[in-house]
Design a protein around this motif. Sequence first.
Motif, PDB file in Angstrom:
ATOM      1  N   GLU A 100       0.808  -1.222   0.000  1.00  0.00           N
ATOM      2  CA  GLU A 100       0.000   0.000   0.000  1.00  0.00           C
ATOM      3  C   GLU A 100       0.849   1.284   0.000  1.00  0.00           C
ATOM      4  O   GLU A 100       0.309   2.387  -0.051  1.00  0.00           O
ATOM      5  N   SER A 149       0.862   5.474   2.363  1.00  0.00           N
ATOM      6  CA  SER A 149       0.250   4.453   3.214  1.00  0.00           C
ATOM      7  C   SER A 149      -1.183   4.188   2.777  1.00  0.00           C
ATOM      8  O   SER A 149      -1.753   4.916   1.961  1.00  0.00           O
ATOM      9  N   HIS A 150      -1.778   3.147   3.386  1.00  0.00           N
ATOM     10  CA  HIS A 150      -3.154   2.768   3.088  1.00  0.00           C
ATOM     11  C   HIS A 150      -4.173   3.824   3.508  1.00  0.00           C
ATOM     12  O   HIS A 150      -5.324   3.756   3.091  1.00  0.00           O
ATOM     13  N   GLN A 192     -11.442   0.523   3.794  1.00  0.00           N
ATOM     14  CA  GLN A 192     -10.156  -0.154   3.612  1.00  0.00           C
ATOM     15  C   GLN A 192     -10.300  -1.552   3.016  1.00  0.00           C
ATOM     16  O   GLN A 192      -9.300  -2.179   2.647  1.00  0.00           O
ATOM     17  N   ASN A 194      -6.033  -0.952   8.816  1.00  0.00           N
ATOM     18  CA  ASN A 194      -5.250  -1.742   7.877  1.00  0.00           C
ATOM     19  C   ASN A 194      -5.548  -3.234   8.066  1.00  0.00           C
ATOM     20  O   ASN A 194      -5.774  -3.966   7.093  1.00  0.00           O
ATOM     21  N   THR A 225      -7.667  -5.586   5.334  1.00  0.00           N
ATOM     22  CA  THR A 225      -6.994  -6.744   4.743  1.00  0.00           C
ATOM     23  C   THR A 225      -7.794  -8.029   4.955  1.00  0.00           C
ATOM     24  O   THR A 225      -7.965  -8.838   4.040  1.00  0.00           O
ATOM     25  N   SER A 246       4.232  -1.094   9.708  1.00  0.00           N
ATOM     26  CA  SER A 246       4.140  -2.238   8.812  1.00  0.00           C
ATOM     27  C   SER A 246       5.168  -3.311   9.158  1.00  0.00           C
ATOM     28  O   SER A 246       4.962  -4.496   8.864  1.00  0.00           O
ATOM     29  N   THR A 297      -0.107  -7.495   4.631  1.00  0.00           N
ATOM     30  CA  THR A 297      -0.177  -6.167   4.027  1.00  0.00           C
ATOM     31  C   THR A 297       0.966  -5.308   4.539  1.00  0.00           C
ATOM     32  O   THR A 297       1.181  -5.206   5.748  1.00  0.00           O
ATOM     33  N   SER A 336       1.592  -1.888   4.882  1.00  0.00           N
ATOM     34  CA  SER A 336       0.666  -0.754   4.820  1.00  0.00           C
ATOM     35  C   SER A 336       1.312   0.550   4.386  1.00  0.00           C
ATOM     36  O   SER A 336       0.612   1.472   3.966  1.00  0.00           O
TER      37      SER A 336
END
Lengths: 418, 418
Positions: A101, A108-109, A233, A263, A267, A379, A405, A407
């Motif tokens: 991401e 970032s996500h 998300q 996040n 996911t 992350s 993920t 992120s």
Amino acid sequence: MRVIYLSTEEMPRHWYNVLSDLPFELDPPLDPETTNPISPEKLLKIFPEPLLEQEMTKKRFIEIPDEVLKEYLRFRPTPLIRAKFLEEYLDTPAKIFYKYEGVSPTGSHKTNTAIAQVYYNRISGTKVLYTETGAGQWGSALSYAGLKFNIPVKVFMVRVSFEQKPMRKQLMNLFGGDVVPSPSKFTEFGKSFDENHPGSLGIAISEAMEKVLNEEGAKYSLGSVLNHVLLHQTVIGLEIKKQLEKVNLEPDVIIACHGGGSNFGGTVFPFVPDKLSGKNVDFVACEPESCPTLTKGVYRYDFGDSSGLTPLLKMYTLGKDFIPPKIHAGGLRYHGASPIISRLVKEEIIRAESFSQDETFNAARIFAKVEGIVPAPESAHAIAGAIREAKRAKEEKREKVIVFTLSGHGLFDLSAYS
Amino acid sequence: MRVIYLSTEEMPRHWYNVLSDLPFELDPPLDPETTNPISPEKLLKIFPEPLLEQEMTKKRFIEIPDEVLKEYLRFRPTPLIRAKFLEEYLDTPAKIFYKYEGVSPTGSHKTNTAIAQVYYNRISGTKVLYTETGAGQWGSALSYAGLKFNIPVKVFMVRVSFEQKPMRKQLMNLFGGDVVPSPSKFTEFGKSFDENHPGSLGIAISEAMEKVLNEEGAKYSLGSVLNHVLLHQTVIGLEIKKQLEKVNLEPDVIIACHGGGSNFGGTVFPFVPDKLSGKNVDFVACEPESCPTLTKGVYRYDFGDSSGLTPLLKMYTLGKDFIPPKIHAGGLRYHGASPIISRLVKEEIIRAESFSQDETFNAARIFAKVEGIVPAPESAHAIAGAIREAKRAKEEKREKVIVFTLSGHGLFDLSAYS
């Protein structure tokens, strides 16, 4: 194939609402004044109607509006990458994949929900959005989204991060966001502190809330925890599903780091129905030992902020007065957690593991060296989790499919590696 | 399709050597002591044999060694992205594509040659590599590559950048590079300066050269200008060729920023034979007005450094004593240029345009906002060039295909945007 891409045409057109498939009802948010379930009218002072609707709805799929989809397509679908250099380094029979991401405009996500939230505020007539930010990922994402839909964004940034991470401030400014260090001189609450106070997320939330409650046309925007945030998300998990289908694989373990849960929820949620219908898939939330909300918290009602202004949510919590030690993963320093994720942990559908700072940074360094991406400290907890699982797979001699993920990238956090 | 990917299998297996196709001979490098053509023995004190061979060879394709290919595959092939949001913003009939090299582990195209150079030094027995860096892109890339092939890398970084860009230093350290501000206390030449001297690329090169000439097993590594450096960068243009073939398009204009020439040469060289055989394709090198090597320099022999230690090269030059004004695009502040590119400009096969800082930063801001990637200040010159061409296409009402290389991201340079 090392990188699994999706085309623009394969981009999901809907968000997935996990509430539609859960075999239980969530406990409602409570009014902080009466401790009865809070009325929608009170919440409408804080959030616009379409987001409140998304917070409550049981509809399975929510269509992504064209305007939001267009913004997503500037950087989505994001790649799913086979971590074959990490596999090789670990000498594991596991197949490890990571959803990256960090390619989003702010790294970032967080952009996934920022765009959606600003869009719904735009069509609801919001004049200005207030928020808080710790490490700066959320403030950057909301500033970027504010620019897209032309709503001014004002960010209260925890003073210690404001001073330590000048580049985050610069990124917010580049996208037109207005950032002040918190505690600030712009709120009554902020003025009650010494001007050199290092600040906290709790104080910053209180400052933003004070503004929202006292300014006509102002609304509040939250980067995690709430149902509608996690809903937005789910594009992450929906894309992962399609990407794994392309290579005819099914996940054995799905891993993400966990702070407030956006996040992680994004996911994992699209895979929850598979597990509920009997599939053997393991969901692992990775959190820091220093802020062990899911692994050591208590499942009960608590406030979202430190000063007790927000509605009470039923969740795993370390207590609203919990002060985490100074750790680098600013995005994971939250005392509470998403009510949905908390309940899924309680029901043992999701499990959590905690990681020391040493194990986490060691995983980050290995990853940067073998995979060539410097991960965000947040992350890095997911990487540490994936490494643990890959080692277990090696012991068990099983060719497990491990998906996590990543992120965000850590290019703004390099000082933490020093 | 917005993003054109190549699979691992489609990754080029050879570098392309443009010298094999040029209808002229380059003038040889000269010995700084005698001003006669320099002997290979002298150059072997500075560079290992395989790189010297690549510097001179007329072979059309040079095989990429397996060890280098493996490292490339950690981040290559890089995507070619249709800039459709930029097209929309400019309301141009042109199709604009950018090759994005910012996905490399150190955020720029420099990694392509760093990996190759360290590999050839490794197999030649080099014990330590010295280099200099301005903005830090090259020092980061060489540190990363040094880690891969286990050769210590020592970087002299221009002191003013060293102090302004602490994150670049941190990135080099993360990858095991040893960085000191130049002028330093570690060389005789460095000691001749005041300890607070801001430094210059010329001084840093001299310090690195002094080390190399006086230390057993030490070699020098250069990030641009020389033929072998540009050779390694041709993976960029070779990939672009394959990517455009996938969508059945041929370029009308190919654009890249120009400092020493590695990004520009790497992008354009694989298309030079097409132009030599009569195809109508325009190659545009974009440089800053404040360091106008190709647009205002003189084509003659000059030194590569300020103190006159390096061989003399026939190139466009602003003079070895040229001091560019303080501009943010540190990677484009070089008085000279690649001898191959210089000759191609002289022969009018390539043309150059210069850009003011205002035009460049304006282009960067537009790009960050519409395409969602914060470009390096160097790369922003190519964006400015592409915008100029897209506006021309609009005036001419022509559906031109414009391709440029976005050589790196600007996440370490955000202060320049403030």
